[in-house]
Write an enzyme that holds these catalytic residues in place. Structure first.
Site, PDB file in Angstrom:
ATOM      1  N   ASP A   1      10.381   6.374   1.499  1.00 55.69           N
ATOM      2  CA  ASP A   1      10.117   6.980   2.982  1.00 55.69           C
ATOM      3  C   ASP A   1      11.293   7.316   3.678  1.00 55.69           C
ATOM      4  OD1 ASP A   1      10.581   4.134   2.830  1.00 55.69           O
ATOM      5  OD2 ASP A   1       8.476   3.424   3.604  1.00 55.69           O
TER       6      ASP A   1
ATOM      7  N   ASN B   1       0.336  -5.471   7.408  1.00 59.27           N
ATOM      8  CA  ASN B   1      -1.042  -4.983   7.843  1.00 59.27           C
ATOM      9  C   ASN B   1      -1.426  -4.509   6.247  1.00 59.27           C
ATOM     10  OD1 ASN B   1       0.454  -2.674   7.327  1.00 59.27           O
ATOM     11  ND2 ASN B   1      -0.328  -1.661   9.466  1.00 59.27           N
TER      12      ASN B   1
ATOM     13  N   HIS C   1       0.272  -2.132   4.394  1.00 63.05           N
ATOM     14  CA  HIS C   1       0.888  -0.893   3.925  1.00 63.05           C
ATOM     15  C   HIS C   1       1.972  -1.021   2.924  1.00 63.05           C
ATOM     16  CE1 HIS C   1       4.304  -1.344   7.453  1.00 63.05           C
ATOM     17  NE2 HIS C   1       4.717  -1.002   6.123  1.00 63.05           N
TER      18      HIS C   1
ATOM     19  N   GLU D   1      -0.114   3.605   5.945  1.00 65.78           N
ATOM     20  CA  GLU D   1      -0.873   2.619   6.786  1.00 65.78           C
ATOM     21  C   GLU D   1      -2.457   2.846   6.350  1.00 65.78           C
ATOM     22  OE1 GLU D   1       0.710   0.927   8.638  1.00 65.78           O
ATOM     23  OE2 GLU D   1       2.428   1.939   9.743  1.00 65.78           O
TER      24      GLU D   1
HETATM   25  C1  GLP Z   1       8.667  -1.015   6.178  1.00 63.92           C
HETATM   26  C2  GLP Z   1       9.000   0.118   4.960  1.00 63.92           C
HETATM   27  C3  GLP Z   1       8.095  -0.526   3.681  1.00 63.92           C
HETATM   28  C4  GLP Z   1       8.423  -2.033   3.796  1.00 63.92           C
HETATM   29  C5  GLP Z   1       7.932  -2.661   4.917  1.00 63.92           C
HETATM   30  C6  GLP Z   1       8.138  -4.245   5.101  1.00 63.92           C
HETATM   31  O1  GLP Z   1       7.638  -0.394   7.138  1.00 63.92           O
HETATM   32  N1  GLP Z   1       8.385   1.660   5.287  1.00 63.92           N
HETATM   33  O2  GLP Z   1       8.589   0.074   2.614  1.00 63.92           O
HETATM   34  O3  GLP Z   1       7.866  -2.454   2.488  1.00 63.92           O
HETATM   35  O4  GLP Z   1       8.785  -2.140   6.280  1.00 63.92           O
HETATM   36  O5  GLP Z   1       9.541  -4.475   5.527  1.00 63.92           O
HETATM   37  P1  GLP Z   1      10.162  -5.755   5.167  1.00 63.92           P
HETATM   38  O6  GLP Z   1      10.573  -5.850   3.834  1.00 63.92           O
HETATM   39  O7  GLP Z   1      11.378  -5.675   6.110  1.00 63.92           O
HETATM   40  O8  GLP Z   1       9.142  -6.889   5.546  1.00 63.92           O
END
Ligand code: GLP
Length: 243
Positions: A67, A135, A137, A142
């Site tokens: 993404d 949440n 995702h 989402e």
């Molecule tokens: C973002 C990314 C996800 C990732 C999530 C969790 O929203 N788009 O791919 O898994 O954050 O991030 P973190 O690893 O910093 O908790």
């Protein structure tokens, strides 16, 4: 789903690296599906260390990322393309021409999604690395996203904007939209590893492993994947260990 519970973040990263190394060693032209966020940074550090110490080569490896924020590109140090270069690509011998991510600054966003979907169809991930949002995702899919979704533009959930604001100077700077691979693109991967650490992920991890398979918890679709491994630390495993 296979579940591996580790004592801490470092052990989680080391286990993830073991699986990654098997894939790269078995196929030096493998397609690696990569993720951003703080969770996979330890895995990327292991890949860099191993590349420097053992010469594991990424010369013919292709990388596809999940993404990208809409409106950001390499000129922004908050963009995911910048993140990947800083945290992995600039430290291994991968050819940057073989690294792929949605163009956050594409003028025609729909055409950009179509381009990325067509590209993924010809470059199926041999392994897909995933983190998980608090949440539930995955990538930027989402709650409420269709399980049949392919690359699309999303309005980020308030909780995601809040979670991710820690990486920006202020919450107002967090983009409200992003490009993301869809859940179908992710499920198409031949192998998936999901990484999670910390107690703030415990609820999402429960939904991922033991919850109902529902579009309200996007990660729950991974229960249907034939080769998916969750690697998480004890704090993130708190609720699945109790259940
Ligand atoms: C973002 C990314 C996800 C990732 C999530 C969790 O929203 N788009 O791919 O898994 O954050 O991030 P973190 O690893 O910093 O908790």
């Amino acid at each position: 789903m296979k579940v591996v519970i580790t004592k801490d973040y470092n052990e989680m990263s080391a286990k993830a690296f073991e699986i990654m190394k098997e894939v790269v060693t078995a196929n030096p032209c493998a397609v690696l599906g990569l993720a951003t966020g703080s969770t996979p940074i330890g895995l990327y550090k292991e890949m860099i260390r191993d590349h420097k110490e053992n010469g594991t080569s990424y010369k013919s490896i292709r990388a596809v990322n999940l993404d990208e924020y809409k409106g950001l590109d390499i000129t922004s140090d908050q963009s995911y393309v910048y993140f990947m270069r800083e945290n992995l690509f600039n430290h291994i011998d991968i050819d940057l021409a073989n690294t792929h991510i949605e163009n956050g600054k594409a003028e025609d966003a729909e055409a950009e999604c179509a381009r990325y979907n067509a590209f993924l169809a010809n470059n199926v991930q041999d392994i897909q690395v995933l983190g998980i949002g608090s949440n539930g995702h995955i990538a930027f899919n989402e709650p409420g996203t269709s399980f049949d979704s392919v690359t699309h533009i999303v309005d980020l959930a308030e909780s995601t904007i809040k979670d991710n604001s820690r990486l920006f100077k202020s919450i107002d700077e967090v983009p409200r939209q992003a490009f993301t691979m869809g859940l179908k693109n992710i499920m198409d991967a031949k192998k998936i590893i999901v990484l999670a650490n910390g107690e703030n992920k415990a609820k999402a991890v429960f939904g991922l492993v033991k919850g109902e398979i529902t579009e309200n918890v996007p990660a729950s679709i991974l229960q249907n994947h034939p080769d998916c491994t969750l690697i998480c630390d004890e704090a993130a495993a708190k609720l699945i260990a109790e259940a």
